[in-house]
Design an enzyme around this catalytic site. Structure first.
Site, PDB file in Angstrom:
ATOM      1  N   GLU A 224       0.837  -1.209   0.000  1.00 60.92           N
ATOM      2  CA  GLU A 224       0.000   0.000   0.000  1.00 60.92           C
ATOM      3  C   GLU A 224       0.871   1.259   0.000  1.00 60.92           C
ATOM      4  O   GLU A 224       0.619   2.191  -0.772  1.00 60.92           O
ATOM      5  CB  GLU A 224      -0.912   0.026   1.237  1.00 60.92           C
ATOM      6  CG  GLU A 224      -1.906  -1.110   1.361  1.00 60.92           C
ATOM      7  CD  GLU A 224      -3.042  -1.046   0.357  1.00 60.92           C
ATOM      8  OE1 GLU A 224      -3.117  -0.072  -0.412  1.00 60.92           O
ATOM      9  OE2 GLU A 224      -3.847  -1.994   0.321  1.00 60.92           O
TER      10      GLU A 224
ATOM     11  N   ASN B  57       1.277   3.950  -3.046  1.00 63.02           N
ATOM     12  CA  ASN B  57       0.988   5.373  -2.827  1.00 63.02           C
ATOM     13  C   ASN B  57       2.131   6.250  -3.339  1.00 63.02           C
ATOM     14  O   ASN B  57       1.889   7.281  -3.969  1.00 63.02           O
ATOM     15  CB  ASN B  57       0.785   5.654  -1.326  1.00 63.02           C
ATOM     16  CG  ASN B  57      -0.640   5.418  -0.888  1.00 63.02           C
ATOM     17  OD1 ASN B  57      -1.513   5.130  -1.695  1.00 63.02           O
ATOM     18  ND2 ASN B  57      -0.880   5.539   0.406  1.00 63.02           N
TER      19      ASN B  57
ATOM     20  N   ARG C 279      -8.899   3.942  -7.775  1.00 61.76           N
ATOM     21  CA  ARG C 279      -8.289   3.837  -6.451  1.00 61.76           C
ATOM     22  C   ARG C 279      -9.404   3.794  -5.399  1.00 61.76           C
ATOM     23  O   ARG C 279     -10.395   4.530  -5.506  1.00 61.76           O
ATOM     24  CB  ARG C 279      -7.361   5.035  -6.169  1.00 61.76           C
ATOM     25  CG  ARG C 279      -6.244   5.223  -7.175  1.00 61.76           C
ATOM     26  CD  ARG C 279      -5.425   3.989  -7.382  1.00 61.76           C
ATOM     27  NE  ARG C 279      -4.830   3.483  -6.166  1.00 61.76           N
ATOM     28  CZ  ARG C 279      -4.329   2.252  -6.048  1.00 61.76           C
ATOM     29  NH1 ARG C 279      -4.390   1.401  -7.055  1.00 61.76           N
ATOM     30  NH2 ARG C 279      -3.783   1.859  -4.917  1.00 61.76           N
TER      31      ARG C 279
END
Lengths: 117, 140
Positions: free
Chosen positions: B48, B52, B106
Protein backbone atom coordinates in the site's frame (compact mmCIF):
# COMPACT_ATOMS: atom_id res chain seq x y z
CA UNK A 1 -10.68 -10.81 -24.23
CA UNK A 2 -7.83 -11.47 -21.77
CA UNK A 3 -7.30 -14.71 -19.84
CA UNK A 4 -8.74 -12.95 -16.81
CA UNK A 5 -12.07 -12.04 -18.39
CA UNK A 6 -14.74 -14.50 -19.51
CA UNK A 7 -18.29 -13.99 -20.54
CA UNK A 8 -21.26 -16.30 -19.90
CA UNK A 9 -24.45 -14.87 -21.37
CA UNK A 10 -24.90 -11.49 -19.79
CA UNK A 11 -22.44 -12.22 -16.96
CA UNK A 12 -18.87 -10.92 -17.07
CA UNK A 13 -16.50 -13.03 -14.94
CA UNK A 14 -13.30 -11.35 -13.76
CA UNK A 15 -10.75 -13.87 -12.52
CA UNK A 16 -8.18 -11.90 -10.54
CA UNK A 17 -4.48 -12.77 -11.09
CA UNK A 18 -2.35 -14.48 -8.42
CA UNK A 19 -0.81 -11.14 -7.43
CA UNK A 20 -3.72 -8.70 -7.37
CA UNK A 21 -1.79 -5.47 -6.85
CA UNK A 22 -1.72 -2.13 -8.69
CA UNK A 23 0.90 -3.34 -11.20
CA UNK A 24 -0.90 -6.53 -12.15
CA UNK A 25 -4.29 -4.81 -12.44
CA UNK A 26 -3.10 -1.88 -14.59
CA UNK A 27 -4.60 -3.11 -17.84
CA UNK A 28 -7.56 -5.02 -16.38
CA UNK A 29 -9.71 -1.92 -15.76
CA UNK A 30 -9.58 -0.85 -19.43
CA UNK A 31 -10.31 -4.39 -20.58
CA UNK A 32 -13.41 -4.56 -18.38
CA UNK A 33 -14.53 -1.17 -19.67
CA UNK A 34 -14.21 -2.43 -23.26
CA UNK A 35 -16.37 -5.46 -22.46
CA UNK A 36 -19.06 -3.16 -21.11
CA UNK A 37 -19.07 -1.14 -24.29
CA UNK A 38 -20.00 -4.35 -26.12
CA UNK A 39 -23.70 -5.13 -25.94
CA UNK A 40 -25.13 -7.70 -23.59
CA UNK A 41 -23.10 -7.53 -20.37
CA UNK A 42 -25.36 -6.99 -17.39
CA UNK A 43 -23.75 -8.48 -14.27
CA UNK A 44 -20.16 -8.70 -13.05
CA UNK A 45 -18.65 -11.46 -10.91
CA UNK A 46 -15.20 -11.13 -9.32
CA UNK A 47 -13.50 -14.49 -8.82
CA UNK A 48 -10.67 -14.54 -6.24
CA UNK A 49 -9.90 -18.26 -6.44
CA UNK A 50 -6.36 -17.75 -7.88
CA UNK A 51 -5.34 -14.87 -5.63
CA UNK A 52 -2.37 -15.42 -3.33
CA UNK A 53 -1.72 -11.73 -2.59
CA UNK A 54 -4.05 -8.75 -2.70
CA UNK A 55 -4.02 -5.12 -1.60
CA UNK A 56 -6.56 -2.29 -1.83
CA UNK A 57 -5.86 -1.83 -5.57
CA UNK A 58 -8.13 -4.82 -6.22
CA UNK A 59 -10.75 -3.38 -3.89
CA UNK A 60 -10.72 -0.12 -5.85
CA UNK A 61 -11.39 -2.04 -9.04
CA UNK A 62 -14.23 -4.01 -7.40
CA UNK A 63 -15.91 -0.91 -5.97
CA UNK A 64 -15.58 1.12 -9.17
CA UNK A 65 -16.87 -1.59 -11.52
CA UNK A 66 -19.64 -2.66 -9.12
CA UNK A 67 -20.95 0.91 -9.04
CA UNK A 68 -20.88 1.05 -12.86
CA UNK A 69 -22.80 -2.21 -13.18
CA UNK A 70 -25.38 -1.27 -10.57
CA UNK A 71 -25.95 2.15 -12.14
CA UNK A 72 -26.86 0.28 -15.33
CA UNK A 73 -29.35 -1.97 -13.51
CA UNK A 74 -27.06 -4.99 -13.15
CA UNK A 75 -25.60 -6.81 -10.15
CA UNK A 76 -22.08 -7.36 -8.80
CA UNK A 77 -20.84 -10.38 -6.86
CA UNK A 78 -17.65 -11.60 -5.17
CA UNK A 79 -16.74 -15.27 -5.00
CA UNK A 80 -14.06 -17.62 -3.65
CA UNK A 81 -12.77 -14.97 -1.21
CA UNK A 82 -11.07 -16.50 1.82
CA UNK A 83 -8.11 -16.04 4.17
CA UNK A 84 -6.14 -12.88 3.57
CA UNK A 85 -8.25 -11.86 0.56
CA UNK A 86 -11.33 -11.82 2.77
CA UNK A 87 -9.43 -9.89 5.45
CA UNK A 88 -8.50 -7.15 2.93
CA UNK A 89 -12.07 -7.01 1.57
CA UNK A 90 -13.46 -6.72 5.11
CA UNK A 91 -10.92 -4.05 6.09
CA UNK A 92 -12.10 -2.00 3.10
CA UNK A 93 -15.79 -2.75 3.79
CA UNK A 94 -16.02 -4.12 0.23
CA UNK A 95 -18.10 -7.08 1.36
CA UNK A 96 -20.90 -4.60 2.05
CA UNK A 97 -20.73 -3.24 -1.49
CA UNK A 98 -21.12 -6.51 -3.39
CA UNK A 99 -22.81 -9.83 -2.56
CA UNK A 100 -20.60 -12.76 -1.55
CA UNK A 101 -20.89 -16.21 -3.20
CA UNK A 102 -19.19 -19.57 -2.75
CA UNK A 103 -18.26 -19.87 -6.43
CA UNK A 104 -18.94 -18.42 -9.89
CA UNK A 105 -21.81 -20.82 -10.65
CA UNK A 106 -23.53 -19.90 -7.40
CA UNK A 107 -23.31 -16.19 -8.32
CA UNK A 108 -24.58 -16.75 -11.88
CA UNK A 109 -27.50 -18.88 -10.66
CA UNK A 110 -28.48 -16.28 -8.09
CA UNK A 111 -28.38 -13.44 -10.61
CA UNK A 112 -30.32 -15.50 -13.20
CA UNK A 113 -33.03 -16.36 -10.64
CA UNK A 114 -33.46 -12.70 -9.65
CA UNK A 115 -33.61 -11.69 -13.30
CA UNK A 116 -36.30 -14.24 -14.09
CA UNK A 117 -38.33 -13.58 -10.93
CA UNK B 1 21.36 -8.10 24.69
CA UNK B 2 18.33 -7.46 22.46
CA UNK B 3 18.57 -8.72 18.90
CA UNK B 4 19.01 -5.91 16.35
CA UNK B 5 19.15 -6.00 12.57
CA UNK B 6 18.55 -3.44 9.84
CA UNK B 7 18.47 -3.10 6.07
CA UNK B 8 17.99 -0.33 3.52
CA UNK B 9 16.90 -0.81 -0.06
CA UNK B 10 16.25 1.79 -2.76
CA UNK B 11 14.54 1.21 -6.09
CA UNK B 12 12.91 3.08 -8.95
CA UNK B 13 9.26 4.10 -8.61
CA UNK B 14 8.09 1.54 -11.15
CA UNK B 15 4.91 -0.43 -10.49
CA UNK B 16 6.77 -3.66 -11.26
CA UNK B 17 8.79 -3.01 -8.07
CA UNK B 18 5.71 -3.22 -5.81
CA UNK B 19 6.10 -6.99 -5.49
CA UNK B 20 9.90 -6.68 -5.13
CA UNK B 21 9.42 -4.29 -2.20
CA UNK B 22 6.95 -6.42 -0.24
CA UNK B 23 8.81 -9.68 -0.85
CA UNK B 24 12.13 -8.09 0.19
CA UNK B 25 10.67 -6.82 3.48
CA UNK B 26 8.94 -10.16 4.10
CA UNK B 27 12.24 -12.00 3.54
CA UNK B 28 13.99 -9.68 6.01
CA UNK B 29 11.27 -10.16 8.64
CA UNK B 30 11.24 -13.95 8.12
CA UNK B 31 14.20 -14.25 10.53
CA UNK B 32 11.67 -13.64 13.36
CA UNK B 33 9.73 -16.74 12.27
CA UNK B 34 6.39 -14.90 12.03
CA UNK B 35 3.07 -16.66 11.45
CA UNK B 36 1.81 -16.44 7.87
CA UNK B 37 -0.94 -13.99 8.80
CA UNK B 38 1.57 -11.47 10.24
CA UNK B 39 3.74 -11.84 7.13
CA UNK B 40 0.73 -11.27 4.85
CA UNK B 41 -0.25 -8.19 6.90
CA UNK B 42 3.24 -6.71 6.55
CA UNK B 43 3.40 -7.45 2.80
CA UNK B 44 0.01 -5.80 2.27
CA UNK B 45 0.91 -2.68 4.27
CA UNK B 46 4.25 -2.30 2.44
CA UNK B 47 2.49 -2.75 -0.91
CA UNK B 48 0.00 0.00 0.00
CA UNK B 49 2.72 2.47 0.99
CA UNK B 50 4.89 1.77 -2.07
CA UNK B 51 1.89 2.01 -4.40
CA UNK B 52 0.99 5.37 -2.83
CA UNK B 53 4.53 6.62 -3.50
CA UNK B 54 4.35 5.52 -7.13
CA UNK B 55 0.85 6.80 -7.91
CA UNK B 56 0.48 9.82 -5.63
CA UNK B 57 4.04 10.75 -4.62
CA UNK B 58 5.67 10.62 -8.03
CA UNK B 59 2.39 10.71 -10.01
CA UNK B 60 3.72 8.07 -12.39
CA UNK B 61 6.98 9.96 -13.03
CA UNK B 62 10.38 8.48 -12.30
CA UNK B 63 11.75 8.74 -8.78
CA UNK B 64 13.40 6.71 -6.05
CA UNK B 65 11.69 4.95 -3.15
CA UNK B 66 13.75 3.95 -0.12
CA UNK B 67 12.75 1.38 2.48
CA UNK B 68 14.61 1.29 5.78
CA UNK B 69 13.67 -1.64 7.96
CA UNK B 70 14.83 -2.47 11.47
CA UNK B 71 14.22 -5.38 13.80
CA UNK B 72 14.64 -4.69 17.52
CA UNK B 73 13.83 -7.78 19.53
CA UNK B 74 10.45 -8.78 18.09
CA UNK B 75 9.54 -5.28 16.90
CA UNK B 76 9.67 -4.56 13.17
CA UNK B 77 9.84 -0.91 12.02
CA UNK B 78 9.53 -0.14 8.32
CA UNK B 79 10.05 3.33 6.87
CA UNK B 80 9.02 3.94 3.26
CA UNK B 81 10.27 7.26 1.88
CA UNK B 82 9.76 9.07 -1.42
CA UNK B 83 10.86 12.50 -2.64
CA UNK B 84 7.62 13.15 -4.47
CA UNK B 85 4.98 15.87 -4.30
CA UNK B 86 4.11 15.24 -0.65
CA UNK B 87 0.70 15.39 1.02
CA UNK B 88 -0.98 18.74 1.73
CA UNK B 89 -3.47 17.42 4.31
CA UNK B 90 -2.42 14.15 5.94
CA UNK B 91 -5.57 13.78 8.08
CA UNK B 92 -7.77 14.13 4.97
CA UNK B 93 -5.60 11.65 3.06
CA UNK B 94 -6.03 9.12 5.88
CA UNK B 95 -9.83 9.27 5.76
CA UNK B 96 -11.39 6.00 4.48
CA UNK B 97 -12.50 6.23 0.83
CA UNK B 98 -10.68 9.55 0.28
CA UNK B 99 -8.77 9.50 -3.01
CA UNK B 100 -7.45 12.09 -5.43
CA UNK B 101 -7.40 9.48 -8.22
CA UNK B 102 -10.91 7.99 -8.55
CA UNK B 103 -10.43 7.83 -12.33
CA UNK B 104 -7.68 5.25 -11.69
CA UNK B 105 -10.09 3.03 -9.70
CA UNK B 106 -8.29 3.84 -6.45
CA UNK B 107 -10.29 2.79 -3.39
CA UNK B 108 -8.97 5.45 -1.02
CA UNK B 109 -8.43 2.68 1.53
CA UNK B 110 -4.62 2.43 1.46
CA UNK B 111 -3.96 4.19 4.78
CA UNK B 112 -6.92 2.37 6.39
CA UNK B 113 -5.40 -0.98 5.40
CA UNK B 114 -1.98 0.07 6.74
CA UNK B 115 -3.52 1.18 10.05
CA UNK B 116 -5.63 -1.99 10.32
CA UNK B 117 -2.87 -4.47 9.51
CA UNK B 118 -0.02 -2.90 11.48
CA UNK B 119 0.27 -2.01 15.20
CA UNK B 120 1.28 1.58 14.45
CA UNK B 121 1.37 3.85 11.43
CA UNK B 122 2.78 7.35 11.15
CA UNK B 123 2.91 9.67 8.15
CA UNK B 124 5.28 12.62 7.85
CA UNK B 125 5.07 14.70 4.69
CA UNK B 126 6.37 17.99 3.35
CA UNK B 127 4.57 19.30 0.25
CA UNK B 128 7.04 19.52 -2.63
CA UNK B 129 9.66 17.45 -0.81
CA UNK B 130 8.20 14.02 -0.14
CA UNK B 131 6.61 11.61 2.30
CA UNK B 132 7.77 9.05 4.85
CA UNK B 133 5.38 6.38 6.10
CA UNK B 134 6.46 4.47 9.21
CA UNK B 135 4.88 1.09 9.91
CA UNK B 136 5.43 -0.84 13.14
CA UNK B 137 4.46 -4.39 14.07
CA UNK B 138 5.55 -6.60 16.91
CA UNK B 139 5.80 -10.26 15.97
CA UNK B 140 4.23 -12.47 18.61
Amino acid sequence: MSNYIRRFGDHLIIRFPKEADHHHLLSLSDKIRMEFIKKGVKNIIFDFSDVAFMDSSAVGLVISKSKTVESLGGKAGLCCAKGHVLKVLNACAATGVSQMFVNVEDAMNSFDKKQNA
Amino acid sequence: MEFFNEMTVSFKSLSINESFARVTVASFVASLDPILEDLADIKTAVSEAVTNSIIHGYEGKEGVITIHCTITGKKVTIQITDNGVGIEDIEQAKQPLYTTKPEMDRSGMGFTVMETFMDEMDVVSCPGKGTTVTLVKTIA
